[in-house]
Write an enzyme that holds these catalytic residues in place. Structure first.
Site, PDB file in Angstrom:
ATOM      1  N   TYR A  68       0.675  -1.188   0.103  1.00 54.38           N
ATOM      2  CA  TYR A  68       0.027   0.006   0.012  1.00 54.38           C
ATOM      3  C   TYR A  68       0.930   1.201  -0.014  1.00 54.38           C
ATOM      4  O   TYR A  68       0.685   2.296   0.781  1.00 54.38           O
ATOM      5  CB  TYR A  68      -0.939   0.083   1.267  1.00 54.38           C
ATOM      6  CG  TYR A  68      -1.779  -1.279   1.495  1.00 54.38           C
ATOM      7  CD1 TYR A  68      -2.863  -1.595   0.530  1.00 54.38           C
ATOM      8  CD2 TYR A  68      -1.582  -1.939   2.500  1.00 54.38           C
ATOM      9  CE1 TYR A  68      -3.519  -2.592   0.925  1.00 54.38           C
ATOM     10  CE2 TYR A  68      -2.358  -3.045   2.890  1.00 54.38           C
ATOM     11  CZ  TYR A  68      -3.582  -3.321   1.837  1.00 54.38           C
ATOM     12  OH  TYR A  68      -4.221  -4.360   2.080  1.00 54.38           O
ATOM     13  N   ASP A 128     -17.283 -12.712   7.717  1.00 52.90           N
ATOM     14  CA  ASP A 128     -15.924 -12.466   7.711  1.00 52.90           C
ATOM     15  C   ASP A 128     -15.355 -12.290   9.263  1.00 52.90           C
ATOM     16  O   ASP A 128     -15.497 -10.873   9.578  1.00 52.90           O
ATOM     17  CB  ASP A 128     -15.406 -11.502   6.666  1.00 52.90           C
ATOM     18  CG  ASP A 128     -13.883 -11.152   6.590  1.00 52.90           C
ATOM     19  OD1 ASP A 128     -13.301 -11.478   7.482  1.00 52.90           O
ATOM     20  OD2 ASP A 128     -13.239 -10.570   5.691  1.00 52.90           O
ATOM     21  N   TYR A 142     -14.267  -4.587   3.703  1.00 52.21           N
ATOM     22  CA  TYR A 142     -13.022  -5.181   3.455  1.00 52.21           C
ATOM     23  C   TYR A 142     -12.908  -6.519   3.477  1.00 52.21           C
ATOM     24  O   TYR A 142     -13.129  -7.201   4.625  1.00 52.21           O
ATOM     25  CB  TYR A 142     -11.876  -4.538   3.945  1.00 52.21           C
ATOM     26  CG  TYR A 142     -10.574  -4.867   3.688  1.00 52.21           C
ATOM     27  CD1 TYR A 142      -9.715  -4.538   2.445  1.00 52.21           C
ATOM     28  CD2 TYR A 142      -9.787  -5.786   4.439  1.00 52.21           C
ATOM     29  CE1 TYR A 142      -8.683  -5.009   1.870  1.00 52.21           C
ATOM     30  CE2 TYR A 142      -8.679  -5.898   4.087  1.00 52.21           C
ATOM     31  CZ  TYR A 142      -7.879  -5.891   2.993  1.00 52.21           C
ATOM     32  OH  TYR A 142      -6.972  -6.302   2.516  1.00 52.21           O
ATOM     33  N   LYS A 181      -6.173 -13.625  11.173  1.00 52.12           N
ATOM     34  CA  LYS A 181      -5.327 -12.743  11.838  1.00 52.12           C
ATOM     35  C   LYS A 181      -5.030 -13.088  13.292  1.00 52.12           C
ATOM     36  O   LYS A 181      -3.744 -13.560  13.302  1.00 52.12           O
ATOM     37  CB  LYS A 181      -6.339 -11.188  11.961  1.00 52.12           C
ATOM     38  CG  LYS A 181      -6.345 -10.603  10.570  1.00 52.12           C
ATOM     39  CD  LYS A 181      -6.233  -9.061  10.775  1.00 52.12           C
ATOM     40  CE  LYS A 181      -5.906  -8.502   9.555  1.00 52.12           C
ATOM     41  NZ  LYS A 181      -6.952  -8.364   8.522  1.00 52.12           N
TER      42      LYS A 181
HETATM   43  C1  LIG Z   1      -7.056  -8.565   7.094  1.00 56.17           C
HETATM   44  C2  LIG Z   1      -8.528  -8.998   6.770  1.00 56.17           C
HETATM   45  C3  LIG Z   1      -8.532  -9.807   5.273  1.00 56.17           C
HETATM   46  C4  LIG Z   1      -7.287 -10.313   4.598  1.00 56.17           C
HETATM   47  O1  LIG Z   1      -6.559 -10.967   5.308  1.00 56.17           O
HETATM   48  P1  LIG Z   1      -5.012 -11.320   4.629  1.00 56.17           P
HETATM   49  O2  LIG Z   1      -4.448 -12.303   5.616  1.00 56.17           O
HETATM   50  O3  LIG Z   1      -4.460 -10.026   4.660  1.00 56.17           O
HETATM   51  O4  LIG Z   1      -5.479 -11.868   3.108  1.00 56.17           O
HETATM   52  C5  LIG Z   1      -9.884 -10.084   5.320  1.00 56.17           C
HETATM   53  N1  LIG Z   1     -10.941  -9.874   5.850  1.00 56.17           N
HETATM   54  C6  LIG Z   1     -10.897  -8.920   6.947  1.00 56.17           C
HETATM   55  C7  LIG Z   1     -11.972  -8.695   7.789  1.00 56.17           C
HETATM   56  C8  LIG Z   1      -9.585  -8.445   7.326  1.00 56.17           C
HETATM   57  O5  LIG Z   1      -9.448  -7.504   8.458  1.00 56.17           O
END
Ligand SMILES: *Cc1c(COP(=O)(O)O)cnc(C)c1O
Length: 427
Positions: free
Chosen positions: A24, A246, A152, A275
């Protein structure tokens, strides 16, 4: 071996590093990065000897702080025993144990765990599962996704198609990925009616509705109430659409409960985790499906199987340390720590409300957000935090904290104090 990079000099920028390409970043104008050499707890030591108090926890992953001995022992033990084997036709105890533990922790019958190695890919798998679920059910034409403004879900091409277009640079990549359906979250009566109408009209094209629960993280730490998730669950049920939640950012305590969807009392059809799954140590992600989703893949027809399998799927090191991370949630009072962090963030960020240019201050669990009218020079603001001995990374219009749950009261005050002072000085 590379020499440590020299201390930040304002005249140098990221492009002056000969080989690395940073995330980024406009490499020509991005400031020369700081270099980390050691971590401990909520502290990061830099190559030039400075020590920073960490307000970000390694992109929201390091929930137990850095270098927790229990996680380190799990890694060392697993590295000595079996760092990796392929997952095709072969399984291992770290993965079986982790899958069982995740199934036990997640609500309802979310019980089938597919491991991958990043959040984006876990979400890609969720989308494939959803599309194929409908095909395997004998329903054709449900190939589109509906996602929400401010959302996202990752940076791969498939995920770009469901991210908020502003964030995902849709115009630049127009035509590269399939067009999906973007809607507003059902935050009130009108937007709920609009979404219901949209689903009534286009539901037969839609495989899944996709949302981040309670907090849209990378979209700017935007909060919504648990009843929004209840609305989404009801609408998906009404229109025969799967609900993908997610929990990559929110999972493992960040909002105050182990998973954010618990606060709404709903059971999504598919959940993505990553994460904080390994406590910020190894790359690992999981896509977890409910029983009725998994059962649609069972058949004597090979074509009904889920065709996916990353090389490093269910890496034993990552699974072992994820198990150790779950041990810590059992053995140490993580959710109580999150509640205490929430109280302290509310108290200590409240003075920001009086600072000119501050639009909103909001806190949920171990997430503290100060939203500004705008941030003109994010790089200068970021540098000011480093100069104060803190690691805080403002983006878009927000300055935020997502500390480790083990952060001390004093360390957290250092971070909130830096925010108050730096925003005051800037106002
Ligand atoms: C960070 C994140 C992703 C992507 O995860 P990566 O390991 O960076 O590919 C997807 N969804 C959410 C809500 C995130 O915070």
């Amino acid at each position: 071996m590379a020499d440590p990079i020299s201390p930040t000099a304002p005249e140098k920028n990221a492009a002056d590093m000969p080989h690395l390409w940073l995330p980024y970043s406009q490499m020509q104008t991005a400031p020369f990065p700081v270099e980390a050499t050691r971590t401990q707890g909520s502290r990061i030591t830099l190559a030039d000897g400075r020590e920073l108090t960490d307000g970000v926890a390694a992109w929201w992953t390091a929930c137990h702080g850095y270098n927790h001995p229990h996680l380190q022992q799990a890694l060392i033990h697993q590295a000595a025993t079996m760092p990796h084997v392929m997952f095709g036709g072969m399984v291992h105890a770290p993965a079986r144990t982790l899958a069982a533990r995740l199934a036990a922790l997640l609500p309802g019958d979310l019980e089938r765990v597919f491991f991958t190695d990043s959040g984006s890919v876990a979400m890609e798998v969720a989308l494939k599962m959803a599309v194929q679920f409908h095909i395997n059910s004998g329903t054709h034409g449900r190939t589109r996704m509906l996602s929400f403004r401010g959302g996202y879900h990752g940076d791969t091409l498939g995920m770009m198609s469901i991210c908020d277009p502003e964030e995902g640079m849709h115009s630049l990549f127009a035509g590269v990925f399939p067009e999906q359906i973007l809607a507003d979250l059902p935050l009130d009566e009108q937007s709920t009616a609009d979404l219901d109408a949209l689903l009534a009209e286009r539901g037969s094209e839609i495989a899944a509705v996709i949302t981040e629960p309670l907090v849209q993280g990378a979209g700017g730490m935007l909060f919504h109430a648990p009843d929004v998730l209840q609305t989404l669950r009801a609408l998906c049920d009404r229109h025969g659409i799967l609900l993908i939640v997610d929990e990559i950012f929110t999972g493992f305590g960040r909002t105050g409960t182990m998973f954010a969807c618990e606060k709404a009392g709903i059971v999504p059809d598919i959940v993505a985790l990553s994460k904080a799954l390994t406590g910020g140590t190894m790359a690992l992600a999981a896509t977890v499906a409910r029983r009725h989703v998994f059962e649609k893949f069972l058949s004597d027809d090979a074509d009904r199987a889920l065709m996916h399998g990353p090389t490093f799927m269910a890496n034993p090191l990552a699974c072992a340390v994820a198990n150790a991370s779950l041990d810590l949630f059992e053995q140490e009072p993580r959710l109580k720590q999150v509640a205490a962090i929430e109280d302290q963030l509310r108290r200590e960020l409240a003075p920001c409300r009086a600072i000119p240019g501050v639009r909103d201050v909001r806190v949920m669990g171990a997430i503290g957000v100060v939203e500004l009218d705008k941030i003109e020079d994010a790089d200068a603001l970021r540098r000011a935090f480093v100069d104060r001995g803190t690691w805080v990374r403002p983006f878009r219009r927000i300055v935020y904290l997502t500390p480790a749950f083990t952060i001390t009261t004093e360390e957290l005050s250092t971070l909130t104090g830096a925010i108050v002072d730096i925003l005051k000085a800037r106002a």
